[in-house]
Design a protein around this motif. Sequence first.
Motif, PDB file in Angstrom:
ATOM      1  N   LEU A 153      39.938  29.186  42.237  1.00 39.64           N
ATOM      2  CA  LEU A 153      41.334  29.045  42.427  1.00 39.64           C
ATOM      3  C   LEU A 153      41.851  28.373  40.845  1.00 39.64           C
ATOM      4  O   LEU A 153      41.969  27.241  40.237  1.00 39.64           O
ATOM      5  CB  LEU A 153      41.950  28.078  43.635  1.00 39.64           C
ATOM      6  CG  LEU A 153      42.050  29.006  44.920  1.00 39.64           C
ATOM      7  CD1 LEU A 153      42.264  28.182  46.035  1.00 39.64           C
ATOM      8  CD2 LEU A 153      41.369  30.602  45.158  1.00 39.64           C
ATOM      9  N   MET A 154      43.134  29.720  40.515  1.00 33.92           N
ATOM     10  CA  MET A 154      44.027  29.036  39.582  1.00 33.92           C
ATOM     11  C   MET A 154      45.080  28.930  40.276  1.00 33.92           C
ATOM     12  O   MET A 154      45.470  30.075  40.792  1.00 33.92           O
ATOM     13  CB  MET A 154      44.038  30.577  38.373  1.00 33.92           C
ATOM     14  CG  MET A 154      41.904  30.628  37.697  1.00 33.92           C
ATOM     15  SD  MET A 154      42.107  31.970  36.969  1.00 33.92           S
ATOM     16  CE  MET A 154      43.243  31.658  35.963  1.00 33.92           C
ATOM     17  N   ALA A 204      49.939  29.082  49.326  1.00 28.85           N
ATOM     18  CA  ALA A 204      49.695  30.712  48.683  1.00 28.85           C
ATOM     19  C   ALA A 204      48.299  29.826  48.117  1.00 28.85           C
ATOM     20  O   ALA A 204      47.496  31.137  48.052  1.00 28.85           O
ATOM     21  CB  ALA A 204      50.293  30.238  46.919  1.00 28.85           C
ATOM     22  N   ALA A 205      47.244  28.969  47.798  1.00 24.78           N
ATOM     23  CA  ALA A 205      45.822  28.324  47.959  1.00 24.78           C
ATOM     24  C   ALA A 205      44.795  29.337  49.440  1.00 24.78           C
ATOM     25  O   ALA A 205      44.140  29.058  49.042  1.00 24.78           O
ATOM     26  CB  ALA A 205      45.817  27.180  48.179  1.00 24.78           C
ATOM     27  N   SER A 215      59.093  34.296  40.254  1.00 27.42           N
ATOM     28  CA  SER A 215      59.215  32.831  39.344  1.00 27.42           C
ATOM     29  C   SER A 215      57.668  33.393  38.149  1.00 27.42           C
ATOM     30  O   SER A 215      58.107  32.542  37.256  1.00 27.42           O
ATOM     31  CB  SER A 215      57.949  31.832  40.553  1.00 27.42           C
ATOM     32  OG  SER A 215      57.173  32.125  40.249  1.00 27.42           O
ATOM     33  N   GLY A 216      56.648  34.009  38.359  1.00 26.35           N
ATOM     34  CA  GLY A 216      56.476  34.241  37.435  1.00 26.35           C
ATOM     35  C   GLY A 216      55.433  33.064  37.917  1.00 26.35           C
ATOM     36  O   GLY A 216      54.476  32.807  35.995  1.00 26.35           O
ATOM     37  N   MET A 217      55.060  32.962  38.698  1.00 26.57           N
ATOM     38  CA  MET A 217      53.703  31.168  38.958  1.00 26.57           C
ATOM     39  C   MET A 217      52.316  32.213  40.200  1.00 26.57           C
ATOM     40  O   MET A 217      53.469  33.675  40.819  1.00 26.57           O
ATOM     41  CB  MET A 217      54.210  30.415  39.090  1.00 26.57           C
ATOM     42  CG  MET A 217      55.238  29.447  39.288  1.00 26.57           C
ATOM     43  SD  MET A 217      56.104  28.460  39.379  1.00 26.57           S
ATOM     44  CE  MET A 217      54.994  27.815  41.113  1.00 26.57           C
ATOM     45  N   PHE A 218      51.745  31.962  40.061  1.00 28.55           N
ATOM     46  CA  PHE A 218      50.445  32.929  40.376  1.00 28.55           C
ATOM     47  C   PHE A 218      49.166  32.031  40.699  1.00 28.55           C
ATOM     48  O   PHE A 218      49.397  30.509  41.138  1.00 28.55           O
ATOM     49  CB  PHE A 218      50.315  33.545  40.201  1.00 28.55           C
ATOM     50  CG  PHE A 218      51.508  34.859  38.824  1.00 28.55           C
ATOM     51  CD1 PHE A 218      51.448  36.078  40.082  1.00 28.55           C
ATOM     52  CD2 PHE A 218      51.454  34.615  37.452  1.00 28.55           C
ATOM     53  CE1 PHE A 218      52.263  36.500  39.279  1.00 28.55           C
ATOM     54  CE2 PHE A 218      52.351  35.186  37.329  1.00 28.55           C
ATOM     55  CZ  PHE A 218      52.841  36.567  36.935  1.00 28.55           C
ATOM     56  N   CYS A 219      49.055  32.322  42.159  1.00 26.34           N
ATOM     57  CA  CYS A 219      47.757  31.887  42.733  1.00 26.34           C
ATOM     58  C   CYS A 219      47.068  32.822  42.631  1.00 26.34           C
ATOM     59  O   CYS A 219      47.096  33.483  43.755  1.00 26.34           O
ATOM     60  CB  CYS A 219      47.149  30.668  43.586  1.00 26.34           C
ATOM     61  SG  CYS A 219      46.780  29.499  44.041  1.00 26.34           S
ATOM     62  N   PHE A 220      45.621  32.304  42.599  1.00 24.10           N
ATOM     63  CA  PHE A 220      44.154  33.510  42.667  1.00 24.10           C
ATOM     64  C   PHE A 220      43.023  32.914  42.869  1.00 24.10           C
ATOM     65  O   PHE A 220      42.848  32.252  41.654  1.00 24.10           O
ATOM     66  CB  PHE A 220      44.523  34.615  42.589  1.00 24.10           C
ATOM     67  CG  PHE A 220      45.228  35.097  41.005  1.00 24.10           C
ATOM     68  CD1 PHE A 220      44.920  34.408  39.235  1.00 24.10           C
ATOM     69  CD2 PHE A 220      46.857  35.364  40.809  1.00 24.10           C
ATOM     70  CE1 PHE A 220      45.051  34.980  38.638  1.00 24.10           C
ATOM     71  CE2 PHE A 220      47.229  35.727  39.751  1.00 24.10           C
ATOM     72  CZ  PHE A 220      46.057  34.990  37.855  1.00 24.10           C
TER      73      PHE A 220
END
Length: 331
Positions: free
Chosen positions: A101-102, A124-125, A182-187
């Motif tokens: 996960l990033m 999100a995770a 927000s420009g924040m991500f998780c994947f």
Amino acid sequence: MINVILSGGVGSRLWPLSRKSRPKQYIPLFNQKSLFQLCAERNSGLASKVTVVGNVENYLLSQACLDAAGIQSYTEIVEAAPRNTAAAIAFAAFAAQPEELMLVCPSDHVIADPDGYRKAVEAAADLASQGYLVTFGVVPTKAETGYGYIEFEGNNVKSFREKPSFKDAQEYVSSGAFLWNSGMFCFQAGVYLEELKKYEPALYEAAVRAWEKRNGAELPAEETMQIPSQSIDYAVMERSDKIKVVPASFGWSDLGSFESIWEYFEKENEKGNFFNNNMVLGMDKHVEFLGVENLILVNTEDALLVLPKSVSQDVKKIYERLEQEKPGLLA
């Protein structure tokens, strides 16, 4: 989880405070800490690894911030030139295992509620572990024209909207159906690369070629310049059918304008920056304001900026003009 810190922005709307040699994420405005350092510290308890994607002009500044945050072990990726976020995140994904996960975070955002942030990251995770590309949508607190918006229902994304007019922003906020992007991500690293390859194969292949020619942490200039410059939003997020959003309220701001810095200092009760309802940054001299309100005075060694708070977004126009007329004032 890997905390991927993106550090490529120049902060043009915060000139003359933010310069090419020291963009806004490295300015120690927050109790002698920078936004980059705060980002690294905030995520150190959530992620077991750190990857920093920067460029040749700022990687030493990033190293100093990581050292100040007490982070000694990290992966460093140094771009020869900025090619926007789609490629930068691809490089971080190449350095990871496909199933890892990033947590992708710009280095220049501020977050006021650590507990709310942690809960949003955990949510999100969970979605990312199911194979989704997750973006963080912030519940808006006002009609803001400097942010993009996400139309949503639950965790589902209905549409992405560009930075709106003030009238449209008012409608978005009053509807309750939109979030700030927000420009924040998780994947997972592998899921992101699969989607990038699917929707932007030329960008993906060019990024692979640059990655294969890297020298240690450094990416090659020639191959880098062949990568199309696209944001992750345009390249993947607005096109993929694997998108989810986590609505969140954790006191977020990208501090992208002097108005947002004003609001942040006001909330934190930083009275030392305010004089008769005006804000001063970078001035050691005694300052008085008479008969005026809502002005911002920004002082540096070689430049002085005075503006009404309401036109903070337009500072970028000064930056763009100085690029042509007096580039030395941007260095």
